[in-house]
Design an enzyme around this catalytic site. Structure first.
Site, mmCIF file in Angstrom:
data_model
loop_
_atom_site.group_PDB
_atom_site.id
_atom_site.type_symbol
_atom_site.label_atom_id
_atom_site.label_comp_id
_atom_site.label_asym_id
_atom_site.label_seq_id
_atom_site.Cartn_x
_atom_site.Cartn_y
_atom_site.Cartn_z
ATOM 1 N N LYS A 84 67.990 -53.306 -46.383
ATOM 2 C CA LYS A 84 69.153 -52.428 -46.244
ATOM 3 C C LYS A 84 69.672 -52.579 -44.820
ATOM 4 O O LYS A 84 69.362 -51.778 -43.927
ATOM 5 C CB LYS A 84 68.748 -50.978 -46.562
HETATM 6 C C1 LIG Z 1 74.051 -51.602 -52.135
HETATM 7 C C2 LIG Z 1 73.233 -50.478 -52.647
HETATM 8 N N1 LIG Z 1 72.579 -50.615 -53.816
HETATM 9 C C3 LIG Z 1 71.834 -49.625 -54.327
HETATM 10 C C4 LIG Z 1 71.705 -48.414 -53.671
HETATM 11 C C5 LIG Z 1 70.850 -47.335 -54.258
HETATM 12 O O1 LIG Z 1 69.642 -47.245 -53.557
HETATM 13 P P1 LIG Z 1 68.872 -45.870 -53.441
HETATM 14 O O2 LIG Z 1 68.721 -45.358 -54.807
HETATM 15 O O3 LIG Z 1 67.580 -46.216 -52.822
HETATM 16 O O4 LIG Z 1 69.705 -44.985 -52.599
HETATM 17 C C6 LIG Z 1 72.354 -48.226 -52.460
HETATM 18 C C7 LIG Z 1 72.234 -46.958 -51.766
HETATM 19 O O5 LIG Z 1 71.854 -46.875 -50.668
HETATM 20 C C8 LIG Z 1 73.132 -49.280 -51.925
HETATM 21 O O6 LIG Z 1 73.773 -49.135 -50.778
#
Ligand SMILES: Cc1ncc(COP(=O)(O)O)c(C=O)c1O
Length: 347
Positions: A174
């Site tokens: 991330k």
């Molecule tokens: C690109 C992306 N995909 C998926 C998610 C979902 O991830 P999470 O459920 O851990 O927030 C996020 C959220 O942060 C995201 O930015």
């Protein structure tokens, strides 16, 4: 240049915590600043997390804190960010910040980035000479895709932009830089009158939204793209998978063709910010009967009951910030995928 009508609307932010955790201490919100020549501003060198703290009868509770911080540490490791922080320290800092915020519910944002040593500035792409800085902020954040979205669903499009490829920008980290791709997807969607865009991976299979994972319901089976479709291993995605397993709903990770979106019975997004948001149309093609489908509603109901502490979670998912630390398992049951074997190959 182009019409920006309706694009300036942001997620409702009723309150912001007036302190920020910085490298082990709490500082005032107004003092949490960086130099404009910081490496991160020029080269995108940051990793971050987004975590929700929910209001419950037992006081505020942070949802899947350890899993989020573990993903934060993983993102930092991928980008060779050699920082001193441990899982426990960052969890405790997040808990303390949520306490100090005085808010019943909030969104917690840890960020680690390459900064600038003003006495020995380094301006090249090479990140190693630059110091790292770690901050955690918090604010009260509303429904990411709009207040009505949770019940009525959102209208989305398939983006002309592809998601990142695994060997260019790893989607499993991330990193701030990944969100330039997300911004292209989001801007295109908004300018064309959609709430969100779904990106395909570089092979043309469904990947994810700009800030959400995606689930597709066909009959009584729930499908979601595997990690090898360039997705972020979402913690809400993992929660949905575990909730489906608990409810006896068959859930599978599968590569999904774009056309399958159009003929799905139900579609929904999952994410910390978006929580579980139904999708009612894709490229102006109505999904199912055009609203929130029954399986989505069932999963959503359990998810919200769990996050409010009204129903036991499949794992140790809530950290009550005003109660003494609870014993937790190493990974709190977070597999990141349904099938361990598949997880290994996908990762
Ligand atoms: C690109 C992306 N995909 C998926 C998610 C979902 O991830 P999470 O459920 O851990 O927030 C996020 C959220 O942060 C995201 O930015």
């Amino acid at each position: 240049m182009f019409s920006k009508e309706g694009t300036a609307k942001d997620v409702k932010t009723p309150r912001i915590c007036d302190v920020v955790w910085h490298d082990g201490e709490f500082i005032k919100w107004n003092d949490a600043r960086v130099h404009v020549m910081s490496h991160v501003l020029h080269y995108g060198s940051s990793v971050f997390e987004g975590i929700r703290c929910y209001a419950t009868k037992r006081g505020p509770a942070i949802f899947r804190l350890r899993e989020h911080i573990q993903r934060f540490l993983n993102s930092a490791k991928i980008y060779r960010m050699d920082h001193p922080w441990t899982l426990d320290q960052l969890c405790n800092a997040s808990i303390e910040l949520a306490r100090r915020s005085g808010m019943d519910q909030c969104y917690i944002r840890p960020i680690l980035f390459r900064s600038l040593d003003e006495e020995h500035p380094a301006f090249g792409v090479n990140p190693f000479p630059n110091p790292l800085a770690c901050y955690i902020g918090a604010w009260d954040w509303g429904k990411y895709l709009g207040d009505e979205a949770i019940e009525q669903g959102v209208d989305v499009c398939v983006s002309t932009w592809n998601r990142l490829t695994a060997n260019s920008m790893p989607a499993m980290a991330k990193s701030g830089a990944n969100y330039m791709n997300s911004q292209l997807i989001k801007m295109e969607a908004l300018l064309n009158g959609f709430a969100e865009g779904i990106a395909l991976d570089d092979r043309g299979y469904v990947s994810e939204g700009s800030g959400e994972n995606i689930f597709i319901v066909h009959g009584d089976v729930v499908l979601t793209p595997p990690l090898s479709s360039s997705i972020l291993p979402g913690i809400t995605r993992d929660s949905v998978i575990q909730i489906c397993q608990e409810l006896g709903i068959t859930v599978k990770e599968r590569t999904i063709q774009r056309a399958a979106l159009y003929v799905a019975d139900e579609l929904f997004f999952s994410g910390t910010a978006a929580e579980i948001t139904p999708i009612r149309s894709v490229d102006r093609i109505t999904v199912g009967r055009g609203g929130r489908g029954p399986i989505t509603e069932k999963i959503q109901k359990v998810f919200f009951e769990v996050t409010k502490g009204e129903r036991p979670a499949p794992g140790d998912w809530l950290t009550y910030i005003n109660e003494p630390a609870q014993k937790s398992t190493d990974n709190n049951g977070f597999a990141g995928a349904i099938d361990e074997a598949e997880l290994k190959v996908s990762v």
